[in-house]
Design a protein around this motif. Structure first.
Motif, PDB file in Angstrom:
ATOM      1  N   VAL A 169       0.837  -1.206   0.000  1.00 31.69           N
ATOM      2  CA  VAL A 169       0.000   0.000   0.000  1.00 31.69           C
ATOM      3  C   VAL A 169       0.874   1.258   0.000  1.00 31.69           C
ATOM      4  N   CYS A 170       1.958   1.233   0.772  1.00 31.57           N
ATOM      5  CA  CYS A 170       2.876   2.381   0.805  1.00 31.57           C
ATOM      6  C   CYS A 170       3.401   2.714  -0.588  1.00 31.57           C
ATOM      7  N   LEU A 171       3.768   1.671  -1.312  1.00 31.82           N
ATOM      8  CA  LEU A 171       4.294   1.885  -2.654  1.00 31.82           C
ATOM      9  C   LEU A 171       3.227   2.473  -3.570  1.00 31.82           C
ATOM     10  N   GLU A 172       2.013   1.974  -3.438  1.00 37.53           N
ATOM     11  CA  GLU A 172       0.888   2.519  -4.218  1.00 37.53           C
ATOM     12  C   GLU A 172       0.718   4.014  -3.943  1.00 37.53           C
ATOM     13  N   ILE A 173       0.772   4.374  -2.666  1.00 38.13           N
ATOM     14  CA  ILE A 173       0.569   5.773  -2.290  1.00 38.13           C
ATOM     15  C   ILE A 173       1.702   6.645  -2.842  1.00 38.13           C
ATOM     16  N   ALA A 174       2.928   6.147  -2.725  1.00 44.29           N
ATOM     17  CA  ALA A 174       4.068   6.910  -3.263  1.00 44.29           C
ATOM     18  C   ALA A 174       3.888   7.116  -4.767  1.00 44.29           C
ATOM     19  N   ARG A 175       3.459   6.068  -5.451  1.00 39.55           N
ATOM     20  CA  ARG A 175       3.289   6.163  -6.906  1.00 39.55           C
ATOM     21  C   ARG A 175       2.143   7.085  -7.289  1.00 39.55           C
ATOM     22  N   GLU A 176       1.054   7.031  -6.496  1.00 37.44           N
ATOM     23  CA  GLU A 176      -0.063   7.960  -6.709  1.00 37.44           C
ATOM     24  C   GLU A 176       0.417   9.404  -6.746  1.00 37.44           C
ATOM     25  N   HIS A 177       1.461   9.650  -5.967  1.00 37.99           N
ATOM     26  CA  HIS A 177       2.006  11.013  -5.871  1.00 37.99           C
ATOM     27  C   HIS A 177       3.203  11.186  -6.816  1.00 37.99           C
ATOM     28  N   ARG A 178       3.331  10.284  -7.747  1.00 36.33           N
ATOM     29  CA  ARG A 178       4.460  10.315  -8.697  1.00 36.33           C
ATOM     30  C   ARG A 178       5.804  10.298  -7.987  1.00 36.33           C
ATOM     31  N   GLY A 179       5.829   9.579  -6.887  1.00 34.77           N
ATOM     32  CA  GLY A 179       7.064   9.497  -6.118  1.00 34.77           C
ATOM     33  C   GLY A 179       7.560   8.074  -6.039  1.00 34.77           C
ATOM     34  N   SER A 180       8.498   7.843  -5.144  1.00 34.86           N
ATOM     35  CA  SER A 180       9.080   6.504  -5.024  1.00 34.86           C
ATOM     36  C   SER A 180       9.234   6.126  -3.555  1.00 34.86           C
ATOM     37  N   LEU A 181       9.353   4.846  -3.340  1.00 34.41           N
ATOM     38  CA  LEU A 181       9.603   4.322  -1.995  1.00 34.41           C
ATOM     39  C   LEU A 181      10.624   3.214  -2.127  1.00 34.41           C
ATOM     40  N   ALA A 182      11.635   3.253  -1.293  1.00 32.93           N
ATOM     41  CA  ALA A 182      12.655   2.209  -1.359  1.00 32.93           C
ATOM     42  C   ALA A 182      13.237   1.947   0.011  1.00 32.93           C
ATOM     43  N   HIS A 183      13.709   0.714   0.181  1.00 30.03           N
ATOM     44  CA  HIS A 183      14.511   0.384   1.349  1.00 30.03           C
ATOM     45  C   HIS A 183      15.933   0.811   1.014  1.00 30.03           C
ATOM     46  N   VAL A 184      16.577   1.569   1.892  1.00 29.19           N
ATOM     47  CA  VAL A 184      17.941   2.014   1.600  1.00 29.19           C
ATOM     48  C   VAL A 184      18.915   1.471   2.636  1.00 29.19           C
ATOM     49  N   GLU A 185      20.108   1.145   2.170  1.00 28.86           N
ATOM     50  CA  GLU A 185      21.138   0.600   3.056  1.00 28.86           C
ATOM     51  C   GLU A 185      21.781   1.727   3.847  1.00 28.86           C
ATOM     52  N   ARG A 186      21.887   1.536   5.135  1.00 21.07           N
ATOM     53  CA  ARG A 186      22.580   2.496   5.990  1.00 21.07           C
ATOM     54  C   ARG A 186      23.444   1.688   6.939  1.00 21.07           C
ATOM     55  N   PRO A 187      24.599   2.269   7.330  1.00 20.50           N
ATOM     56  CA  PRO A 187      25.421   1.529   8.286  1.00 20.50           C
ATOM     57  C   PRO A 187      24.678   1.341   9.610  1.00 20.50           C
ATOM     58  N   GLY A 188      24.998   0.290  10.314  1.00 21.12           N
ATOM     59  CA  GLY A 188      24.379   0.064  11.621  1.00 21.12           C
ATOM     60  C   GLY A 188      23.190  -0.856  11.522  1.00 21.12           C
ATOM     61  N   PRO A 189      22.631  -1.201  12.682  1.00 22.57           N
ATOM     62  CA  PRO A 189      21.524  -2.141  12.714  1.00 22.57           C
ATOM     63  C   PRO A 189      20.212  -1.489  12.288  1.00 22.57           C
ATOM     64  N   GLY A 190      19.213  -2.314  12.010  1.00 24.05           N
ATOM     65  CA  GLY A 190      17.886  -1.789  11.710  1.00 24.05           C
ATOM     66  C   GLY A 190      17.632  -1.600  10.233  1.00 24.05           C
ATOM     67  N   ALA A 191      16.608  -0.823   9.954  1.00 26.70           N
ATOM     68  CA  ALA A 191      16.195  -0.626   8.563  1.00 26.70           C
ATOM     69  C   ALA A 191      15.840   0.835   8.329  1.00 26.70           C
ATOM     70  N   THR A 192      16.028   1.260   7.083  1.00 27.22           N
ATOM     71  CA  THR A 192      15.657   2.620   6.682  1.00 27.22           C
ATOM     72  C   THR A 192      14.838   2.561   5.403  1.00 27.22           C
ATOM     73  N   PHE A 193      13.706   3.252   5.419  1.00 21.28           N
ATOM     74  CA  PHE A 193      12.887   3.382   4.219  1.00 21.28           C
ATOM     75  C   PHE A 193      12.849   4.845   3.817  1.00 21.28           C
ATOM     76  N   ARG A 194      12.956   5.072   2.515  1.00 23.34           N
ATOM     77  CA  ARG A 194      13.033   6.439   1.995  1.00 23.34           C
ATOM     78  C   ARG A 194      11.920   6.676   0.978  1.00 23.34           C
ATOM     79  N   VAL A 195      11.204   7.765   1.183  1.00 28.66           N
ATOM     80  CA  VAL A 195      10.137   8.165   0.265  1.00 28.66           C
ATOM     81  C   VAL A 195      10.577   9.446  -0.411  1.00 28.66           C
ATOM     82  N   GLU A 196      10.483   9.487  -1.739  1.00 25.43           N
ATOM     83  CA  GLU A 196      10.774  10.731  -2.460  1.00 25.43           C
ATOM     84  C   GLU A 196       9.529  11.170  -3.205  1.00 25.43           C
ATOM     85  N   LEU A 197       9.208  12.446  -3.083  1.00 22.43           N
ATOM     86  CA  LEU A 197       8.015  12.983  -3.719  1.00 22.43           C
ATOM     87  C   LEU A 197       8.373  14.267  -4.455  1.00 22.43           C
TER      88      LEU A 197
END
Ligand SMILES: Nc1ncnc2c1ncn2[C@@H]1O[C@H](COP(=O)(O)OP(=O)(O)O)[C@@H](O)[C@H]1O
Ligand SMILES: [Mg+2]
Length: 205
Positions: A169-197
């Motif tokens: 659903v997140c990806l759908e919403i990002a695309r609705e706004h002509r944007g993008s959503l991706a998981h991005v690699e960052r040093p350290g533990p855990g996860a990072t998600f990036r939305v560009e609009l």
């Protein structure tokens, strides 16, 4: 679907090609059903108005305030002032951020400290986009999860905890706004998600 189409082409004519065609057709139908289902769950039309992402993120954090405190998660807001607005549907963008934060929370719940949720906004003037990132210090992503993150119904959570529809659903919403959503690699533990609009263009009247 792509694999079935590839098999269809490799096989040329005959029963294998026909079977592959049937697989692709059923996959397309399944996709349609999921799309209709997710459209149904959002019971409002996609609005288009100027949206201040910093405000959306503050609102969502407010909404999760209780759950974040209970899970003893520290929240770090790095919201740059004067962030350009985007054109879109504030409620849909709220939903997008809420899904990402819910995932971050679930990834950190019951994990050893430090448990930190970081929300960051940044302007990208070169491409006239704005971005926000949701980072956690949770359990991170397995190779399998990385490969299937955005597929509908992909979940590593037990029944009742996950539907596997959040990131889809997140990806759908990002695309609705002509944007993008991706998981991005960052040093350290855990996860990072990036939305560009795309930032809101000049008003042309
Ligand atoms: N912040 C995160 N940290 C670790 N894994 C994550 C994170 N966000 C998503 N995932 C992985 O991606 C899968 C799919 O996420 P999602 O589409 O939101 O479905 P759900 O949360 O219902 O499982 C999750 O089951 C999990 O394995
Ligand atoms: Mg989720």
């Amino acid at each position: 679907m792509a694999q079935a189409r590839a098999i269809e082409q490799l096989a040329g004519y005959g029963p294998v090609a026909e079977q592959a065609q049937r697989v692709a057709e059923q996959a397309r139908r399944a996709g349609d059903i999921v799309r209709r289902f997710t459209a149904m769950t959002s019971d409002y039309p996609s609005e288009r108005a100027p949206v201040a992402l910093n405000d959306v993120l503050r609102d969502v954090v407010d909404l999760f305030d209780h759950a974040l405190k209970r899970a003893r998660i520290n929240v770090v807001l790095e919201l740059i002032p004067d962030l350009p607005t985007v054109m879109g549907d504030a409620r849909r963008l709220h939903e997008l951020a809420a899904h990402l934060i819910a995932n971050a929370l679930q990834a950190m719940r019951g994990r050893p400290a430090p448990r930190r949720l970081t929300l960051q906004t940044v302007a990208i003037p070169e491409t006239s986009h704005v971005a926000f990132e949701v980072s956690d210090t949770g359990l991170g992503l397995s190779a399998d999860a990385r490969a299937h993150l955005f597929e509908p119904f992909y979940t590593t959570k037990s029944v009742g905890l996950g539907t596997g529809l959040g990131l889809f659903v997140c990806l759908e919403i990002a695309r609705e706004h002509r944007g993008s959503l991706a998981h991005v690699e960052r040093p350290g533990p855990g996860a990072t998600f990036r939305v560009e609009l795309p930032e809101r263009g000049p008003d042309l009247g």
